[in-house]
Design a protein around this motif. Structure first.
Motif, PDB file in Angstrom:
ATOM      1  N   ILE A  14       0.864  -1.177   0.000  1.00 22.89           N
ATOM      2  CA  ILE A  14       0.000   0.000   0.000  1.00 22.89           C
ATOM      3  C   ILE A  14       0.899   1.225   0.000  1.00 22.89           C
ATOM      4  CG2 ILE A  14      -1.734   1.334   1.275  1.00 22.89           C
ATOM      5  CD1 ILE A  14      -2.680  -1.331   2.502  1.00 22.89           C
ATOM      6  N   CYS A  15       0.617   2.188  -0.877  1.00 24.83           N
ATOM      7  CA  CYS A  15       1.372   3.436  -0.911  1.00 24.83           C
ATOM      8  C   CYS A  15       0.389   4.589  -0.707  1.00 24.83           C
ATOM      9  CB  CYS A  15       2.108   3.589  -2.234  1.00 24.83           C
ATOM     10  SG  CYS A  15       3.077   5.121  -2.355  1.00 24.83           S
ATOM     11  N   TYR A  16       0.542   5.292   0.404  1.00 24.91           N
ATOM     12  CA  TYR A  16      -0.316   6.434   0.714  1.00 24.91           C
ATOM     13  C   TYR A  16       0.421   7.728   0.390  1.00 24.91           C
ATOM     14  CZ  TYR A  16      -2.468  10.128   3.483  1.00 24.91           C
ATOM     15  OH  TYR A  16      -3.019  11.318   3.881  1.00 24.91           O
ATOM     16  N   ILE A  17      -0.264   8.644  -0.274  1.00 20.91           N
ATOM     17  CA  ILE A  17       0.300   9.948  -0.608  1.00 20.91           C
ATOM     18  C   ILE A  17      -0.629  11.021  -0.060  1.00 20.91           C
ATOM     19  CG2 ILE A  17       0.993  11.506  -2.475  1.00 20.91           C
ATOM     20  CD1 ILE A  17       1.623   9.032  -4.149  1.00 20.91           C
ATOM     21  N   GLY A  18      -0.169  11.750   0.941  1.00 18.44           N
ATOM     22  CA  GLY A  18      -0.993  12.768   1.593  1.00 18.44           C
ATOM     23  C   GLY A  18      -0.368  13.180   2.911  1.00 18.44           C
ATOM     24  N   ASP A  19      -1.140  13.898   3.736  1.00 20.29           N
ATOM     25  CA  ASP A  19      -0.563  14.416   4.984  1.00 20.29           C
ATOM     26  C   ASP A  19      -0.737  13.478   6.175  1.00 20.29           C
ATOM     27  OD1 ASP A  19      -3.260  14.767   5.653  1.00 20.29           O
ATOM     28  OD2 ASP A  19      -3.224  16.920   5.254  1.00 20.29           O
ATOM     29  N   GLY A  20      -1.580  12.457   6.059  1.00 27.19           N
ATOM     30  CA  GLY A  20      -1.781  11.515   7.159  1.00 27.19           C
ATOM     31  C   GLY A  20      -2.630  12.046   8.295  1.00 27.19           C
ATOM     32  N   MET A  21      -3.209  13.243   8.144  1.00 28.75           N
ATOM     33  CA  MET A  21      -4.020  13.848   9.204  1.00 28.75           C
ATOM     34  C   MET A  21      -5.421  13.254   9.165  1.00 28.75           C
ATOM     35  SD  MET A  21      -1.795  15.955  10.540  1.00 28.75           S
ATOM     36  CE  MET A  21      -2.749  17.109  11.516  1.00 28.75           C
ATOM     37  N   SER A  22      -5.600  12.129   9.844  1.00 27.70           N
ATOM     38  CA  SER A  22      -6.862  11.385   9.779  1.00 27.70           C
ATOM     39  C   SER A  22      -7.874  11.936  10.771  1.00 27.70           C
ATOM     40  CB  SER A  22      -6.603   9.901  10.059  1.00 27.70           C
ATOM     41  OG  SER A  22      -7.786   9.144   9.916  1.00 27.70           O
ATOM     42  N   THR A  23      -8.379  13.127  10.477  1.00 32.15           N
ATOM     43  CA  THR A  23      -9.291  13.786  11.409  1.00 32.15           C
ATOM     44  C   THR A  23     -10.740  13.342  11.236  1.00 32.15           C
ATOM     45  OG1 THR A  23      -9.493  15.641   9.863  1.00 32.15           O
ATOM     46  CG2 THR A  23      -7.818  15.818  11.583  1.00 32.15           C
ATOM     47  N   ALA A  24     -11.069  12.670  10.142  1.00 30.09           N
ATOM     48  CA  ALA A  24     -12.461  12.281   9.907  1.00 30.09           C
ATOM     49  C   ALA A  24     -12.874  11.118  10.793  1.00 30.09           C
ATOM     50  CB  ALA A  24     -12.666  11.914   8.440  1.00 30.09           C
ATOM     51  N   ASN A  25     -11.934  10.230  11.119  1.00 29.77           N
ATOM     52  CA  ASN A  25     -12.279   9.048  11.897  1.00 29.77           C
ATOM     53  C   ASN A  25     -11.014   8.528  12.566  1.00 29.77           C
ATOM     54  OD1 ASN A  25     -13.476   6.822  12.991  1.00 29.77           O
ATOM     55  ND2 ASN A  25     -14.242   5.981  11.069  1.00 29.77           N
ATOM     56  N   LEU A  26     -10.778   8.971  13.807  1.00 29.02           N
ATOM     57  CA  LEU A  26      -9.565   8.562  14.505  1.00 29.02           C
ATOM     58  C   LEU A  26      -9.561   7.059  14.751  1.00 29.02           C
ATOM     59  CD1 LEU A  26      -9.215  11.430  17.141  1.00 29.02           C
ATOM     60  CD2 LEU A  26      -8.200  11.269  14.866  1.00 29.02           C
TER      61      LEU A  26
END
Length: 393
Positions: free
Chosen positions: A168-180
């Motif tokens: 899995i390759c994630y590209i983004g800021d990692g700020m998972s504020t929608a669902n901790l």
């Protein structure tokens, strides 16, 4: 942090913990730097008698091939924070990553914000027309909402099966504020990823980045993490994409057992961490090892059984600060689940931030004395003494 912790600690320690692994644009891209040695030992002797250490291990002698075709899920963050130059850079890195994957590998692209949206129905070659169509859809998508990492990772896990190795390759800021992600959920998620041998790689990009969450995912699954930053290499999207692609196709060693001589207490103790050839795997320890310390790990690379060993030489032993004590105390609260040192560079970054926080507290105490605020100075000094018992400044 972008996953919920059930741990209650002193507010100041919490602030330092956040400072240790928080990130923002401007952090250098060093996650792939070499170390010159396959093992390093960092030690700290508490004046009160306790000793702590960190041992960093690189699987340099791994007997494996990069030639195994894999399925790769790309999670591209389309939340509201991914705008402007950050979005442009993220998109360029993703294109370079896909272009650098071997033709016999297969990919699936997903957007992730409040929900995960699959943009390719089935896994296809990185150079397939379906990939180009997916990228065109992404380019037109307006960044909205928050990021739900739980939904994205779950969707990625559901997309792959056990018949083919996967990443899995994630590209983004990692700020998972929608669902901790809760502590128990995180432990279960990491267990699933390890058992299925799915490494989670990340490119952290955005106005603010959660290196704690992304570091945890990489540390516990055998992934790598690289960052948006001010240094020339990190701003070159082609180089970053190529590095991520190399990491995605590189073999990962999945030990089922790890032992050290002399015996010492290691964190995490509930799981054996995957190991890589391109970054160090770091265990925190309690005890007083020295030169001659030996670590042996046995397990599988693909379907092949393998055993690796590391002998710590005198030149590989380094004296460290009270950061090791702090890191151990914090990690011990949940048996190492919150350890996010996916490589020596994240480890050293965390240490620098910790030491800077201590220096700031000492300066605040000295300023309080200069202002005749003696009670405040004593309170700050006591706090420093609790965190760093060897600090006599």
């Amino acid at each position: 942090m972008a996953f919920k912790s059930n741990i209650c600690i002193h507010r100041l320690l919490a602030l330092i913990a956040v400072g240790v692994m928080s990130g923002a644009a401007g952090i250098g891209n060093h996650a792939f730097a070499g170390t010159g040695s396959t093992s390093s030992l960092y030690t700290y002797d508490n004046p009160n008698g306790e000793s702590h250490f960190a041992v960093a291990l690189i699987a340099a002698k791994l007997n494996a091939s990069n030639g195994i075709a894999r399925n790769h899920v790309v999670l591209f963050d389309t939340s509201a924070s991914q705008v402007g130059e950050h979005r442009t850079q993220a998109f360029a890195v993703m294109k370079a990553y896909l272009a650098s994957l071997p033709k016999d590998h297969r990919v699936c692209v997903m957007s992730i914000d409040v929900n995960a949206n699959r943009l390719i129905k089935q896994f296809v070659s990185p150079h397939d027309q379906a990939v180009k169509t997916a990228l065109s859809k992404l380019a037109k998508r307006i960044p909205l909402g928050a990021t739900n990492m739980r939904a994205g990772l779950s969707a990625a896990l559901n997309a792959v099966d056990n018949s083919q190795p996967a990443t899995i390759c994630y590209i983004g800021d990692g700020m998972s504020t929608a669902n901790l992600i809760g502590t128990d959920e995180m432990r279960e998620l990491l267990g699933k990823l390890r058992s299925r041998r799915i490494a989670v790689h990340s490119y952290a990009v955005g106005p603010n980045t959660d290196l704690q969450l992304l570091g945890i995912l990489a540390h516990h699954t055998g992934g790598v993490i690289t960052f948006d930053g001010a240094d020339q290499e990190s701003e070159n999207s082609t180089l970053v994409g190529q590095k991520l692609a190399r990491a995605a196709v590189s073999p990962v060693f999945y030990p089922t057992n790890i032992q050290c001589q002399p015996t010492a207490q290691l964190l995490p103790s509930h799981a054996v961490l995957p190991m890589r050839t391109d970054r160090a795997t770091i265990y925190l320890g309690k005890g007083k090892p020295a030169a001659g310390f030996r670590v042996v790990a046995s397990g599988k690379v693909g379907q092949t059984e393998q055993s690796l060993s590391w002998n710590i030489n005198k030149q590989d032993v380094h004296k460290e600060s009270a950061f090791l004590r702090f890191a151990w105390q914090r990690a011990a609260k949940d048996d190492g689940l919150n350890i996010a040192y996916a490589g020596l560079d994240l480890f050293k970054k965390a240490k620098r931030t910790f030491n800077n926080q201590i220096d700031q507290l000492v300066e605040s105490s000295e300023q309080a004395v200069a202002n005749h605020q003696f009670n405040r100075a004593e309170q700050i000094a006591a706090t420093v003494g609790n965190i760093d018992p060897g600090n006599y400044r």
